[in-house]
Design an enzyme around this catalytic site. Structure first.
Site, PDB file in Angstrom:
ATOM      1  N   GLY A 240       0.760  -1.427   0.068  1.00 21.17           N
ATOM      2  CA  GLY A 240       0.038  -0.029   0.133  1.00 21.17           C
ATOM      3  C   GLY A 240       0.959   1.187   0.034  1.00 21.17           C
ATOM      4  N   GLU A 273       4.211  -6.663   1.847  1.00 18.04           N
ATOM      5  CA  GLU A 273       3.869  -7.036   0.461  1.00 18.04           C
ATOM      6  C   GLU A 273       3.500  -5.817  -0.529  1.00 18.04           C
ATOM      7  OE1 GLU A 273      -0.289  -8.489   1.326  1.00 18.04           O
ATOM      8  OE2 GLU A 273       0.615 -10.279   2.527  1.00 18.04           O
ATOM      9  N   PRO A 274       4.842  -5.374  -0.736  1.00 14.57           N
ATOM     10  CA  PRO A 274       4.802  -3.874  -1.908  1.00 14.57           C
ATOM     11  C   PRO A 274       4.674  -4.553  -3.136  1.00 14.57           C
ATOM     12  CG  PRO A 274       6.926  -4.581  -1.270  1.00 14.57           C
ATOM     13  CD  PRO A 274       6.161  -5.270  -0.359  1.00 14.57           C
ATOM     14  N   ARG A 276       3.241  -1.921  -5.932  1.00 13.26           N
ATOM     15  CA  ARG A 276       3.284  -0.695  -6.674  1.00 13.26           C
ATOM     16  C   ARG A 276       4.699   0.053  -6.425  1.00 13.26           C
ATOM     17  NH1 ARG A 276      -1.205   2.627  -7.876  1.00 13.26           N
ATOM     18  NH2 ARG A 276      -2.398   1.558  -6.372  1.00 13.26           N
ATOM     19  N   CYS A 344     -14.259   3.064 -28.431  1.00  9.61           N
ATOM     20  CA  CYS A 344     -15.541   3.564 -28.502  1.00  9.61           C
ATOM     21  C   CYS A 344     -16.124   3.813 -27.266  1.00  9.61           C
ATOM     22  CB  CYS A 344     -16.620   2.631 -29.379  1.00  9.61           C
ATOM     23  SG  CYS A 344     -15.680   2.319 -30.960  1.00  9.61           S
ATOM     24  N   TYR A 373       0.068  -2.170 -12.236  1.00  9.08           N
ATOM     25  CA  TYR A 373      -1.463  -2.395 -12.437  1.00  9.08           C
ATOM     26  C   TYR A 373      -1.645  -1.718 -13.799  1.00  9.08           C
ATOM     27  CZ  TYR A 373      -1.317  -3.008  -7.323  1.00  9.08           C
ATOM     28  OH  TYR A 373      -1.058  -3.619  -6.171  1.00  9.08           O
TER      29      TYR A 373
HETATM   30  N1  LLP Z   1      -1.479  -7.004  -0.544  1.00  7.85           N
HETATM   31  C1  LLP Z   1      -2.761  -7.105  -0.650  1.00  7.85           C
HETATM   32  C2  LLP Z   1      -3.430  -7.951   0.133  1.00  7.85           C
HETATM   33  C3  LLP Z   1      -3.424  -6.344  -1.422  1.00  7.85           C
HETATM   34  O1  LLP Z   1      -4.563  -6.579  -1.757  1.00  7.85           O
HETATM   35  C4  LLP Z   1      -2.427  -5.583  -2.476  1.00  7.85           C
HETATM   36  C5  LLP Z   1      -3.155  -4.644  -3.424  1.00  7.85           C
HETATM   37  C6  LLP Z   1      -1.026  -5.507  -2.291  1.00  7.85           C
HETATM   38  C7  LLP Z   1      -0.660  -6.115  -1.031  1.00  7.85           C
HETATM   39  C8  LLP Z   1      -0.215  -4.561  -2.985  1.00  7.85           C
HETATM   40  O2  LLP Z   1      -0.662  -3.125  -2.781  1.00  7.85           O
HETATM   41  P1  LLP Z   1       0.544  -1.970  -3.403  1.00  7.85           P
HETATM   42  O3  LLP Z   1       1.788  -1.992  -2.584  1.00  7.85           O
HETATM   43  O4  LLP Z   1       0.838  -2.339  -4.707  1.00  7.85           O
HETATM   44  O5  LLP Z   1      -0.240  -0.743  -3.277  1.00  7.85           O
HETATM   45  N2  LLP Z   1      -5.419  -1.827  -9.383  1.00  7.85           N
HETATM   46  C9  LLP Z   1      -5.308  -0.801  -8.582  1.00  7.85           C
HETATM   47  C10 LLP Z   1      -4.813  -1.243  -6.959  1.00  7.85           C
HETATM   48  C11 LLP Z   1      -5.450  -2.403  -6.367  1.00  7.85           C
HETATM   49  C12 LLP Z   1      -4.570  -2.774  -5.284  1.00  7.85           C
HETATM   50  C13 LLP Z   1      -4.961  -4.165  -4.805  1.00  7.85           C
HETATM   51  N3  LLP Z   1      -4.304  -4.810  -3.593  1.00  7.85           N
HETATM   52  C14 LLP Z   1      -4.644   0.256  -9.000  1.00  7.85           C
HETATM   53  O6  LLP Z   1      -4.418   0.370 -10.084  1.00  7.85           O
HETATM   54  O7  LLP Z   1      -4.268   1.367  -8.316  1.00  7.85           O
END
Ligand code: LLP
Length: 427
Positions: A240, A273-274, A276, A344, A373
């Site tokens: 996150g 759990e990174p 992004r 479209c 993503y």
């Molecule tokens: N762990 C869990 C349980 C998650 O659900 C997620 C993301 C992550 C880790 C990784 O999160 P990050 O570090 O990448 O923020 N499609 C959306 C993002 C959806 C994220 C879903 N879960 C977008 O394009 O912004």
């Protein structure tokens, strides 16, 4: 920080490779990733966590391309997976099972079976109903599945309502105030071993405060659960961490790590759990201008990339900074335009009111922060082929996922003949 820069001739390069070279070789639209940025982001995060007993379980959902995964696996990353498909990818690149956690609200029985057989580090459980299935599947295999409940700490965080998961009204996790009762039930199950606590409050979080309150709540819970006699060995804090999109600054990994140290301390094994953070700024989407459409109220740059190649602007109103690949000589007359795709739908817009130098058909445009993503959320809408992916490393590049041929795109469809003139409802 990334490795997409202009060279002396004003041409945008990924590391040592000019983007027009990739466009000529592979065609557009195409995603381009810089291996140097992937390596850098992984190391910056790892270094920020110094002194902590940590496992970086890269969240595959952000970008599960095998070449991306292989590089991260070689750097020592584990994996956060949410499906049998992601588990398979993690295993294919040799990520050891003791570095894999399985998250997600809807794991199927067969996916649970695969993860039990693989002997992964931990199931992050999202409901009592799921716990019962894990217990049964593990029991049938003569095993005990290591589990953590994903607790929902009821905090609001995340870049957009569609990616905020830590509030009690979302489908995610179990309410933190019910956790002790649920852990007690889990302990009584023969196919379950309680190993940890899991929390994930959302994505693209730019402020440290929601992390602080969520982790604070988890620490309190850990103390209660230990007092109840549970062996809490692992705390999984999810992902996150917000990153820079264009000029918008991200949440510094060091700031995030300080929050972790201040709340969770150094005594417990921590899983991160990174997604992004690792891949976002390592990728750009490269597109060509098809047409300049200047005969209506607004000036449209019609690109060969569309919402089905990069869905984020349409879905979340996300802004991926557009840049021209060839900088104009001298003082060009910048003009305001809208960058749109050919699909479209009026939502097929990448960016509105952007000030760009004059563009013409055939010119290249690139969108930043597209490594996370991006390609993974692409579709074949409008029967446009899935967008390919290229990895650059230094002066070299390779196609790590090619554009499918028409035949390949059609290959899953089977003919099923139906009479055109059949009467509705007739026997
Ligand atoms: N762990 C869990 C349980 C998650 O659900 C997620 C993301 C992550 C880790 C990784 O999160 P990050 O570090 O990448 O923020 N499609 C959306 C993002 C959806 C994220 C879903 N879960 C977008 O394009 O912004």
């Amino acid at each position: 920080m990334h490795h997409f820069r202009y060279d002396e001739a004003g041409v945008l390069c990924a590391e040592g490779v000019p983007l027009p070279v990739i466009a000529r070789a592979v065609g557009t639209p195409v995603y381009v990733y810089a291996a140097a940025t992937l390596r850098r982001h992984y190391r910056v995060f790892r270094d920020a966590l110094h002194g902590l007993d940590s496992l970086i379980a890269y969240s595959l959902k952000a970008n599960p391309n095998l070449s991306v995964l292989r590089l991260l696996a070689d750097l020592g990353a584990g994996a956060d997976v949410v499906s049998g498909g992601e588990l398979d990818r993690a295993q294919r690149v040799g990520i050891p099972p003791e570095r894999i956690v399985f998250s997600g609200v809807g794991k199927t029985e067969s996916e649970i079976g695969e993860a039990v057989a693989a002997d992964i580090l931990q199931f992050n459980v999202e409901s009592v109903a799921e716990l019962a299935v894990i217990n049964r599947v593990a029991g049938q295999a003569g095993r005990r599945a290591p589990i953590a409940f994903r607790v929902n700490p009821d905090v609001t965080a995340g870049g957009h309502a569609k990616i905020a998961t830590g509030h009690r009204s979302t489908k995610f996790g179990v309410p933190i105030d019910r956790a002790r009762e649920l852990y007690a039930r889990a302990r009584a199950m023969p196919g379950i071993t309680v190993t940890g606590i899991d929390v994930h409050i959302g994505s693209q979080i730019l402020d440290a405060a929601p992390f602080r309150s969520a982790f604070g709540a988890v620490v309190e819970l850990a103390a209660q659960l230990r007092a109840d006699g549970h062996d809490i060995r692992v705390i999984d804090v999810g992902g996150g961490i917000g990153i820079p999109y264009g000029a918008q600054p991200g949440l510094a990994p060091e700031t995030y790590a300080d929050v972790v140290r201040a709340t969770l301390g150094t005594g417990t094994r921590l899983v991160f759990e990174p997604g992004r953070l690792i891949v976002g700024n390592a990728g750009m989407l490269l597109a060509s201008v098809l047409y300049m459409k200047e005969d209506s109220e607004r000036r449209f740059v019609i690109l060969d990339a569309a919402m089905n190649d990069l869905l984020r602007p349409t879905l979340y109103g996300a802004r991926h900074q557009p840049v021209v690949v060839q900088r104009p000589d001298g003082q060009a007359d910048h003009r305001t335009c809208d960058l749109v795709g050919p699909v479209c739908e009026s939502g097929d817009i990448f960016a509105e009111d952007v000030l760009l130098p004059p563009l013409a058909a055939g010119d290249l445009v690139a969108f930043g922060t597209a490594g996370a993503y991006g390609a993974v959320m692409a579709s074949e809408y409008n029967s446009r082929p899935l967008v390919p992916e290229v990895m650059v490393s230094g002066e070299r590049f390779g196609v790590i996922r090619r554009r499918p041929t028409r035949e390949e795109s059609l290959a899953l469809e089977e003919p099923f003949s139906v009479e055109a003139d059949a009467v509705e409802g007739s026997p």
